[in-house]
Design a protein around this motif. Structure first.
Motif, PDB file in Angstrom:
ATOM      1  N   GLY A  77       4.715 -10.218   2.535  1.00  0.00           N
ATOM      2  CA  GLY A  77       5.420 -11.012   1.388  1.00  0.00           C
ATOM      3  C   GLY A  77       4.041 -11.052   0.512  1.00  0.00           C
ATOM      4  O   GLY A  77       3.990 -10.661  -0.675  1.00  0.00           O
ATOM      5  N   LEU A  78       2.560 -10.193   0.691  1.00  0.00           N
ATOM      6  CA  LEU A  78       2.147  -9.944  -0.035  1.00  0.00           C
ATOM      7  C   LEU A  78       2.260  -8.608  -1.058  1.00  0.00           C
ATOM      8  O   LEU A  78       1.937  -8.413  -2.072  1.00  0.00           O
ATOM      9  N   VAL A  79       2.508  -7.466  -0.092  1.00  0.00           N
ATOM     10  CA  VAL A  79       2.582  -6.423  -1.007  1.00  0.00           C
ATOM     11  C   VAL A  79       4.300  -6.851  -1.964  1.00  0.00           C
ATOM     12  O   VAL A  79       3.862  -6.409  -3.284  1.00  0.00           O
ATOM     13  N   VAL A  80       5.573  -7.760  -1.671  1.00  0.00           N
ATOM     14  CA  VAL A  80       6.343  -7.942  -2.607  1.00  0.00           C
ATOM     15  C   VAL A  80       6.018  -8.191  -4.000  1.00  0.00           C
ATOM     16  O   VAL A  80       6.434  -7.800  -5.202  1.00  0.00           O
ATOM     17  N   ALA A  81       5.050  -9.519  -3.808  1.00  0.00           N
ATOM     18  CA  ALA A  81       4.415 -10.234  -4.586  1.00  0.00           C
ATOM     19  C   ALA A  81       3.618  -9.451  -5.405  1.00  0.00           C
ATOM     20  O   ALA A  81       3.528  -9.331  -6.839  1.00  0.00           O
ATOM     21  N   LEU A  82       2.649  -8.220  -4.788  1.00  0.00           N
ATOM     22  CA  LEU A  82       1.570  -7.599  -6.353  1.00  0.00           C
ATOM     23  C   LEU A  82       3.230  -6.114  -6.645  1.00  0.00           C
ATOM     24  O   LEU A  82       3.142  -6.326  -7.806  1.00  0.00           O
ATOM     25  N   ALA A 127       2.531   1.818  -0.909  1.00  0.00           N
ATOM     26  CA  ALA A 127       2.311   0.998  -0.120  1.00  0.00           C
ATOM     27  C   ALA A 127       3.513  -0.302   0.402  1.00  0.00           C
ATOM     28  O   ALA A 127       3.008  -0.570   1.472  1.00  0.00           O
ATOM     29  N   ALA A 128       4.263  -0.923  -0.496  1.00  0.00           N
ATOM     30  CA  ALA A 128       5.031  -1.954  -0.387  1.00  0.00           C
ATOM     31  C   ALA A 128       6.279  -0.945   0.067  1.00  0.00           C
ATOM     32  O   ALA A 128       6.667  -1.514   1.135  1.00  0.00           O
ATOM     33  N   GLY A 129       6.925   0.153  -0.283  1.00  0.00           N
ATOM     34  CA  GLY A 129       7.684   0.911   0.940  1.00  0.00           C
ATOM     35  C   GLY A 129       7.195   1.383   2.706  1.00  0.00           C
ATOM     36  O   GLY A 129       8.067   1.212   3.741  1.00  0.00           O
ATOM     37  N   TRP A 130       5.882   1.780   2.577  1.00  0.00           N
ATOM     38  CA  TRP A 130       5.342   1.602   3.822  1.00  0.00           C
ATOM     39  C   TRP A 130       5.234   0.655   4.789  1.00  0.00           C
ATOM     40  O   TRP A 130       6.306   0.390   6.088  1.00  0.00           O
ATOM     41  N   VAL A 131       4.766  -0.747   4.214  1.00  0.00           N
ATOM     42  CA  VAL A 131       4.753  -1.770   4.863  1.00  0.00           C
ATOM     43  C   VAL A 131       6.384  -2.245   5.238  1.00  0.00           C
ATOM     44  O   VAL A 131       6.654  -2.637   5.842  1.00  0.00           O
ATOM     45  N   ALA A 132       7.008  -2.459   4.326  1.00  0.00           N
ATOM     46  CA  ALA A 132       8.621  -2.773   4.371  1.00  0.00           C
ATOM     47  C   ALA A 132       9.117  -2.507   5.018  1.00  0.00           C
ATOM     48  O   ALA A 132       9.531  -2.739   6.560  1.00  0.00           O
ATOM     49  N   VAL A 169      -4.922  -1.323   3.943  1.00  0.00           N
ATOM     50  CA  VAL A 169      -5.846  -0.703   3.151  1.00  0.00           C
ATOM     51  C   VAL A 169      -5.611  -0.289   1.996  1.00  0.00           C
ATOM     52  O   VAL A 169      -6.302  -1.099   0.346  1.00  0.00           O
ATOM     53  N   ILE A 170      -4.219   0.509   1.202  1.00  0.00           N
ATOM     54  CA  ILE A 170      -4.280   0.845  -0.100  1.00  0.00           C
ATOM     55  C   ILE A 170      -4.145  -0.294  -0.916  1.00  0.00           C
ATOM     56  O   ILE A 170      -4.233  -0.542  -2.288  1.00  0.00           O
ATOM     57  N   LEU A 171      -3.016  -0.730  -0.065  1.00  0.00           N
ATOM     58  CA  LEU A 171      -2.673  -2.882  -0.347  1.00  0.00           C
ATOM     59  C   LEU A 171      -3.588  -3.258  -0.700  1.00  0.00           C
ATOM     60  O   LEU A 171      -3.730  -3.748  -2.428  1.00  0.00           O
ATOM     61  N   MET A 172      -4.579  -3.963  -0.162  1.00  0.00           N
ATOM     62  CA  MET A 172      -5.629  -4.749  -0.370  1.00  0.00           C
ATOM     63  C   MET A 172      -7.314  -4.183  -1.520  1.00  0.00           C
ATOM     64  O   MET A 172      -7.215  -4.684  -2.538  1.00  0.00           O
ATOM     65  N   THR A 173      -6.826  -2.883  -1.717  1.00  0.00           N
ATOM     66  CA  THR A 173      -7.780  -2.484  -2.633  1.00  0.00           C
ATOM     67  C   THR A 173      -6.959  -2.004  -3.938  1.00  0.00           C
ATOM     68  O   THR A 173      -7.897  -2.780  -5.055  1.00  0.00           O
ATOM     69  N   VAL A 174      -5.465  -2.337  -3.969  1.00  0.00           N
ATOM     70  CA  VAL A 174      -5.256  -2.720  -5.660  1.00  0.00           C
ATOM     71  C   VAL A 174      -5.292  -3.405  -6.105  1.00  0.00           C
ATOM     72  O   VAL A 174      -5.520  -4.057  -7.113  1.00  0.00           O
TER      73      VAL A 174
END
Length: 296
Positions: free
Chosen positions: A288-293, A5-10, A221-226
């Protein structure tokens, strides 16, 4: 799942930074657009470092975590702008320059996110070898640029459109894995790769960019689930003050930093930083949420 998810969103965020477009933006406009993000990063990062030093740890952990927390505070989601555009008030001539300024600021914020993230992950890289931070920053930047060039080369070969599309999407996942394997920022490497790709000549990447945008929502969606499993499972009480900083303090910093530069004439037609324009930057951006998580 977090690395993917991090790679995709970024990667989706990095595709917006086409130098042919950015060169047309005056420096004064750039300064105004980035002021709320810089203020939020400083406020949240310094406060977060204080909380971590006081209750958790010192050494390299606290400043690295605080830097990544500050990077997460930079981002803004254009949610309010999208809502306003669909309303009658958003179509008014007075509203359009402010909405354009909000969109510009929310887009430019991601440049700071990528920069702070790469440095923060490099400070905290889990390795027994005492290697300089600059070395890992260079790995993230050079690796992202190299892999972006590789995608460009792959997309130029003879192949059916679906084959080319599948190859490009597989490379996005590979880039995120590259960052995770070396314990540098998967989001930072993917964003650098996307920036490199969109600035190379030709339009061979156009279909790939459209596909990445379509797949961005499933990645979120994957990110928020995790995030849900993470918060419900292993989070300690320290999550509460850090989350408070990332919401309340960040929102206040964005709002009042926007007021500080409100009324500054950026000398750009169609753009305006009106009083209280920083309120439109309060909604949190996904990157930002991807990075922090992915860090914590």
């Amino acid at each position: 799942a977090v690395t993917f998810a991090a790679g995709w969103v970024a990667f989706a965020a990095g595709m917006r930074f086409d130098l042919r477009v950015l060169r047309a933006v005056p420096v004064r406009v750039l300064a105004v657009a980035l002021t709320p993000a810089v203020a939020a990063a400083l406020a949240v990062g310094l406060a977060g470092a204080g909380v971590l030093y006081l209750f958790h740890s010192g050494g390299a952990e606290a400043p690295a975590a605080a830097l990544v927390l500050g990077a997460a505070a930079c981002t803004s989601g254009p949610t309010l702008v999208a809502i306003a555009r669909t309303r009658k008030a958003g179509q008014a001539p007075r509203a359009k320059p402010v909405l354009r300024m909000l969109e510009l600021s929310a887009g430019f914020d991601d440049i700071l996110v990528v920069a702070f993230t790469i440095v923060g992950f490099s400070l905290f890289r889990s390795s027994p070898e005492p290697v300089a931070v600059v070395w890992f920053v260079g790995i993230a930047l050079a690796g992202g640029a190299l892999l972006g060039g590789v995608i460009w080369l792959f997309l130029g070969g003879r192949a059916a459109e679906d084959e080319r599309l599948l190859l490009g999407l597989a490379m996005v996942a590979f880039i995120a894995g590259f960052g995770g394997w070396l314990h540098v920022s998967p989001a930072g490497v993917a964003a650098v790769a996307a920036m490199t790709l969109v600035n190379l000549p030709g339009d061979r990447m156009a279909k790939l960019l459209l596909a990445v945008r379509r797949m961005e929502r499933p990645a979120v969606v994957i990110l928020m689930t995790v995030i849900g499993f993470h918060v419900a499972g292993t989070t300690t009480w320290l999550f509460l003050p850090l989350a408070g900083l990332l919401t309340l303090l960040r929102g206040l910093a964005k709002r009042y930093a926007g007021d500080a530069v409100a009324g500054v004439n950026p000398r750009a037609p169609g753009l305006e930083a009106s009083p209280e324009w920083g309120l439109g930057l309060v909604s949190q951006g996904t990157l930002g949420l991807v990075v922090a998580l992915s860090f914590f």
